[in-house]
Design an enzyme around this catalytic site. Structure first.
Site, mmCIF file in Angstrom:
data_model
loop_
_atom_site.group_PDB
_atom_site.id
_atom_site.type_symbol
_atom_site.label_atom_id
_atom_site.label_comp_id
_atom_site.label_asym_id
_atom_site.label_seq_id
_atom_site.Cartn_x
_atom_site.Cartn_y
_atom_site.Cartn_z
ATOM 1 N N LYS A 100 -24.832 -20.634 -15.855
ATOM 2 C CA LYS A 100 -23.629 -20.663 -16.476
ATOM 3 C C LYS A 100 -23.262 -19.432 -17.089
ATOM 4 O O LYS A 100 -22.855 -19.279 -18.312
ATOM 5 C CB LYS A 100 -23.905 -21.783 -17.855
ATOM 6 C CG LYS A 100 -24.313 -23.066 -17.712
ATOM 7 C CD LYS A 100 -23.443 -24.107 -17.100
ATOM 8 C CE LYS A 100 -23.839 -25.492 -17.205
ATOM 9 N NZ LYS A 100 -25.290 -25.699 -16.285
ATOM 10 N N ARG A 379 6.749 7.632 6.686
ATOM 11 C CA ARG A 379 7.605 6.822 6.153
ATOM 12 C C ARG A 379 8.226 5.763 7.117
ATOM 13 O O ARG A 379 8.628 5.899 8.280
ATOM 14 C CB ARG A 379 8.474 7.534 5.297
ATOM 15 C CG ARG A 379 8.258 8.290 4.061
ATOM 16 C CD ARG A 379 9.304 8.904 3.380
ATOM 17 N NE ARG A 379 9.062 9.008 1.893
ATOM 18 C CZ ARG A 379 9.135 7.997 1.018
ATOM 19 N NH1 ARG A 379 9.654 6.699 1.402
ATOM 20 N NH2 ARG A 379 8.931 8.272 -0.274
ATOM 21 N N LYS A 383 13.848 9.432 2.965
ATOM 22 C CA LYS A 383 14.964 9.600 1.518
ATOM 23 C C LYS A 383 15.941 10.860 2.019
ATOM 24 O O LYS A 383 15.451 11.786 2.417
ATOM 25 C CB LYS A 383 14.027 9.716 0.352
ATOM 26 C CG LYS A 383 12.914 8.803 0.059
ATOM 27 C CD LYS A 383 13.716 7.523 -0.266
ATOM 28 C CE LYS A 383 12.672 6.532 -0.590
ATOM 29 N NZ LYS A 383 13.127 4.919 -0.982
ATOM 30 N N LEU A 408 -0.518 -6.979 15.149
ATOM 31 C CA LEU A 408 0.512 -6.712 16.292
ATOM 32 C C LEU A 408 0.905 -7.714 16.780
ATOM 33 O O LEU A 408 0.422 -8.684 17.056
ATOM 34 C CB LEU A 408 -0.696 -6.064 17.356
ATOM 35 C CG LEU A 408 -1.261 -4.659 17.511
ATOM 36 C CD1 LEU A 408 -2.457 -4.745 18.736
ATOM 37 C CD2 LEU A 408 -0.363 -3.706 17.233
HETATM 38 O O1 LIG Z 1 4.028 -5.581 16.281
HETATM 39 P P1 LIG Z 1 5.389 -5.620 15.596
HETATM 40 O O2 LIG Z 1 6.414 -6.532 16.168
HETATM 41 O O3 LIG Z 1 5.896 -4.385 15.052
HETATM 42 O O4 LIG Z 1 5.087 -6.700 14.387
HETATM 43 C C1 LIG Z 1 4.181 -6.496 13.381
HETATM 44 C C2 LIG Z 1 4.535 -5.884 12.187
HETATM 45 O O5 LIG Z 1 5.292 -6.386 11.465
HETATM 46 C C3 LIG Z 1 5.099 -6.684 9.979
HETATM 47 O O6 LIG Z 1 5.733 -5.737 9.246
HETATM 48 P P2 LIG Z 1 7.094 -5.732 8.707
HETATM 49 O O7 LIG Z 1 8.011 -5.247 9.757
HETATM 50 O O8 LIG Z 1 7.339 -7.001 8.450
HETATM 51 O O9 LIG Z 1 7.180 -4.916 7.235
HETATM 52 P P3 LIG Z 1 6.540 -4.827 5.947
HETATM 53 O O10 LIG Z 1 4.942 -4.427 6.275
HETATM 54 O O11 LIG Z 1 7.134 -3.589 5.336
HETATM 55 O O12 LIG Z 1 6.312 -6.102 5.388
HETATM 56 C C4 LIG Z 1 3.489 -6.320 9.892
HETATM 57 O O13 LIG Z 1 3.151 -5.721 8.485
HETATM 58 C C5 LIG Z 1 3.369 -5.319 11.195
HETATM 59 O O14 LIG Z 1 3.608 -3.798 10.735
#
Ligand SMILES: O=P(O)(O)OC[C@H]1O[C@H](OP(=O)(O)OP(=O)(O)O)[C@H](O)[C@@H]1O
Ligand SMILES: O=C(O)c1cc(=O)[nH]c(=O)[nH]1
Length: 484
Positions: A100, A379, A383, A408
């Protein structure tokens, strides 16, 4: 062997749901262990008593449950006695340490002590410190915890039934605890004399193993009522304690055998009454278990693997959606997931780890800290202010980078990320993902010069979920049609 594998094996082999408490409680010790040759030697008497109980019951029970408090109360000799008692238990019978435990500060060290330096397979925990307290116990593969949901102490009613009997706190504890771990590593401890309480818990936790306690208290319900309320539809899912007074008799086996038969009779009746496939006992019917089954089931239970019609980024509609972004909110599960990635990465050669934003930045961070390799990331969008960098973090051109992402689908995200890294003079050869959506995406990456590695394929996930009864036949078939 995991706790649940051992338990299921012992249940089947000994045809028993009985659990024997191994408690060196001097007040309960039969007189014959304190007189004659034992006069003046309490520890010898307790040790022999417990060893006789084990010898007499090893083919009648499915688990042993030593209560930590009784051993601690005896001081250093008591802890020595605990080791001797654990050593006397046959390897095939799982051990539930009734501790516990409820202190957050000592949870990590206590979990490590019992799960790495003793033969304990599972431990009872108090729920009040929440998931933070439970998580350190769940990082040991194959070990399990029992969360104390309610006790039968009369004074506990004021807390457990709060704020009102219709919505009692003890049911909230059950609901909350279900989110902390999968049925394969988190079970419930329920101390009650009331079949009604057991039935309410069984209704909201049909998939959980329940360790019943206090069912033999005076004025309690008939055993048949307790079993009817607590057994699942397969006549399983409930562990029954052997009454303490049976353990004080000269022949505990003779008293326990009829009890085991009475319980098995109720189990057979329950099955005959019509079992459905909705209620199940973890692990029982798996012929071949996936090595990451635990992880898959926990991800599903946490809502990271969703079934239904979902529009994908590509516009295609699949009968599922994978949302691994949630994992960061469950440290224990995140830890398991990182271990699975790390197994792949440790065989690769690279200088830096790059995560694909946003979903895989925490994963890359976790792996960087765990494997002691620096991290960078390309990125998603540059930006218009500040440094305007495409790649964040320090690197030297010419270095090799392993790209990490969660899933993937088309391979677009990882290839775009890799291309950005390459424009910075970095080499990308290996891409490691958690889930491969299949459909030729790895071949596509190979054609573009990348070697893709994955922890799991989507087919392995659906197959495991179907075998474990988490998804229906319709959902499984919808998935199979979608990949045909
Ligand atoms: O093989 P794909 O067709 O590219 O799909 C897979 C990608 O999609 C999703 O990211 P998402 O674009 O939703 O972005 P996030 O990670 O910013 O949420 C996931 O995290 C992968 O990076
Ligand atoms: O991009 C997608 O289609 C996609 C992303 C993701 O994280 N999960 C998924 O199932 N699909």
């Amino acid at each position: 062997m995991s706790f649940f594998e051992k338990l299921n094996h012992a249940i089947a082999h000994n045809q028993s749901l009985l659990v024997v408490g191994l408690d060196p409680n001097p007040e309960m010790m039969p007189k014959r262990y304190s007189t004659g040759e034992y006069s003046g030697d309490l520890m010898d008497g307790l040790k022999d008593w417990l060893h006789v109980i084990i010898q007499q019951t090893a083919d009648l029970v499915c688990a042993y449950k030593p209560t930590y408090g009784f051993y601690k109360a005896l001081g250093a000799p008591g802890l020595n006695l605990l080791e001797q008692t654990l050593a006397a238990i046959p390897d095939s019978i799982p051990i539930i340490l009734d501790a516990k435990h409820g202190d957050l500060n000592t949870s990590t060290v206590f979990a490590e002590t019992i799960f790495t330096r003793s033969r304990v397979d599972a431990v009872t925990l108090s729920p009040y410190s929440g998931q933070d307290h439970v998580a350190p116990f769940l990082i040991y593969p194959g070990k399990a915890v029992f969360i104390l949901c309610c006790t039968s102490n009369p004074a506990a009613v004021a807390i457990q039934q709060y704020p009102q009997p219709q919505t009692p706190l003890y049911l909230q504890v059950v609901k909350e605890a279900k989110t902390w771990g999968a049925p394969e590593d988190l079970a419930l401890e329920v101390g009650t004399t009331s079949p009604d309480v057991l039935a309410k818990i069984r209704a909201i936790a049909p998939e959980r193993l329940i360790l019943a306690r206090s069912i033999w208290a005076e004025g309690g319900a008939e055993l048949t009522q307790i079993l009817a309320a607590g057994l699942n539809a397969n006549g399983e899912g409930l562990l029954i304690p052997v009454p303490q007074d049976m353990l004080a008799t000269e022949e505990p086996a003779a008293a326990i055998q009829p009890l085991r038969e009475e319980i098995n009779q109720a189990r057979r009746q329950k099955i005959q009454q019509g079992s459905t496939c909705e209620l199940w006992m973890p692990d029982v019917c798996f012929l071949e278990q996936h090595p990451h089954q635990d992880l898959i089931l926990q991800l599903y239970d946490m809502g990271c693997i969703l079934f239904g019609e979902f529009v994908q980024a590509s516009g295609a509609v699949f009968p599922y959606y994978i949302d691994l972004r949630k994992v960061i909110s469950n440290p224990q599960l995140f830890h398991l997931m990182l271990s699975a990635y790390a197994e792949i990465l440790q065989d690769l050669t690279f200088d830096r780890i790059a995560g694909i934003p946003y979903g895989s930045l925490p994963t890359a961070t976790g792996l960087s800290l765990r494997l002691h390799h620096p991290m960078i990331f390309p990125r998603k969008e540059v930006k218009a202010h500040g440094t305007r960098r495409v790649i964040e973090g320090h690197f030297e051109p010419g270095e090799t980078v392993v790209v990490v992402d969660d899933i993937l689908i088309s391979g677009k995200s990882v290839m775009e990320g890799a291309a950005k890294l390459e424009t910075g003079g970095l080499n990308v050869q290996d891409i490691v993902v958690f889930i491969d959506h299949e459909g030729g995406v790895k071949d596509r990456l190979r054609d573009n010069g990348y070697q893709a590695h994955s922890v799991l394929t989507i087919s392995e996930i659906t197959q495991t979920l179907y075998q474990a009864g988490r998804i229906t036949q319709e959902q499984f078939q919808a998935f199979n049609h979608s990949v045909e």
